[in-house]
Design a protein around this motif. Structure first.
Motif, PDB file in Angstrom:
ATOM      1  N   ARG A   1       0.816  -1.173  -0.115  1.00 37.88           N
ATOM      2  CA  ARG A   1      -0.091   0.116   0.069  1.00 37.88           C
ATOM      3  C   ARG A   1       0.911   1.323  -0.043  1.00 37.88           C
ATOM      4  N   GLU A   2       1.935   1.398   1.001  1.00 35.78           N
ATOM      5  CA  GLU A   2       2.855   2.549   0.846  1.00 35.78           C
ATOM      6  C   GLU A   2       3.550   2.729  -0.672  1.00 35.78           C
TER       7      GLU A   2
ATOM      8  N   SER B   1       2.349   9.201  -6.193  1.00 36.10           N
ATOM      9  CA  SER B   1       2.950  10.452  -5.839  1.00 36.10           C
ATOM     10  C   SER B   1       3.985  10.890  -7.038  1.00 36.10           C
TER      11      SER B   1
ATOM     12  N   ARG C   1       1.456   4.217  -2.916  1.00 37.60           N
ATOM     13  CA  ARG C   1       1.223   5.475  -2.541  1.00 37.60           C
ATOM     14  C   ARG C   1       2.228   6.363  -3.093  1.00 37.60           C
TER      15      ARG C   1
END
Length: 312
Positions: free
Chosen positions: A178-179, A186, A182
């Motif tokens: 999940r990180e 970004s 992200r």
């Protein structure tokens, strides 16, 4: 960092950065290397240029796989498609940060040589949380997570209530993905497509299989991955490794070194179905899907244009 590019036969498009496929799971023995080898050979046989990277500097299973393939190709006088391959050896320095910096340099140097000259890059990762493993997840366009059809392997993704099968919490690995998603969004506004592949499926339906299916679907809706069926519990997948063959290679006796069986044909069908389920941008349909995804990303940050129903 690699930038997502559209993949297709070289003559049909202007080359961009390669589409990066990462086989990742922090648990060993899930079939990452076998899956990576089959994905790479499937893409080669479809006419794409493919590079492979082995980040498991200790086991080097994918490296050995293609070494065996090259050796068997010469011995049996076969013309087998083999990807451009390299591995990143572990660095040993006085400090952890110095070792990680050296490994980062080795990986980026290798990527610089291949990312604009190949359609796909397939990366095999170690079954542990390492610096290179985390880095690979951050540059992935497609993340393939093979897992054995067992709650021992499911625990890598999430913890469940043993009675109700309710998802109690996501695991450290799922949180790491999940990180990575992200950070990728970004960095270059790209979506990491995550596919969990169920390996070693039994041909006989069982209560455990039904529970596993329900829990995976529940978790899929919660954290956003797709589910695909992968490699069954077949002895032939173990037999392929010493000679570097895959289920997609020819099955004549002089190729296999033995007479082919129905199990060989069933294994080939499994791999074909898996490749289809991954939805890689290998043809016009895949490229159109990638275009739609990119258009969605470009407009997702804009406000919706709605009719002014309160206008006078």
């Amino acid at each position: 960092m690699l930038v997502t590019g559209l993949a297709g036969p070289p003559e049909s498009r202007t080359r961009e950065s390669a589409h990066v496929i990462v086989c990742g799971n922090e648990k060993g023995g899930s079939g990452k290397s076998t899956t990576a080898a089959h994905i790479a050979v499937a893409l080669l046989r479809a006419g794409h240029s493919v590079a492979t990277i082995d980040l498991d500097g200790r086991q080097l299973t994918l490296t050995r796989y293609f070494e065996n393939r090259r050796r068997w190709s010469a011995k049996a006088r076969l013309s087998l498609p083999i990807p451009h391959h390299f591995h990143v050896p572990p660095a040993y320095k006085e400090t952890v940060s110095a070792a990680e910096s050296e490994e980062f340099r080795r990986l980026t140097d290798g990527l610089a040589d291949i990312e604009n000259s190949h359609d796909f890059v397939v990366i095999d990762t170690p079954g542990s949380d390492t610096f290179l493993n985390r880095l690979a997840h951050r540059i992935a366009d497609t993340l393939v997570t093979p897992m054995n059809d067992s709650f021992i392997d499911f625990d890598v993704l999430a913890r469940i209530d043993p009675i109700s099968n309710e998802i109690l919490e996501t695991s450290q690995y799922a949180n790491a993905v999940r990180e990575a998603r992200r950070e990728r969004r970004s960095a270059d506004n790209s979506i990491l497509d995550w596919v969990v592949v169920r390996n070693r499926l039994s041909s006989i339906a069982s209560r455990n299989a039904h529970r596993m299916d329900a829990c995976l679907r529940n978790l899929s809706a919660r954290i956003g991955f797709r589910i695909a069926e992968g490699i069954s519990e077949r002895v032939i997948f173990r037999e392929f490794f010493p000679i570097g063959l895959t289920a997609l290679d020819d099955f004549e006796a002089h190729v296999l070194g033995t007479r082919p069986t129905l199990s060989h044909l069933a294994a080939r069908q499994e791999i074909r179905q898996l490749i289809t389920a991954l939805r890689l941008p290998t043809d016009a349909v895949g490229r159109r899907r990638a275009d739609i995804r990119r258009q969605f990303l470009e407009t997702s940050g804009r406000p919706l244009l709605l009719p002014d129903i309160f206008a006078k």
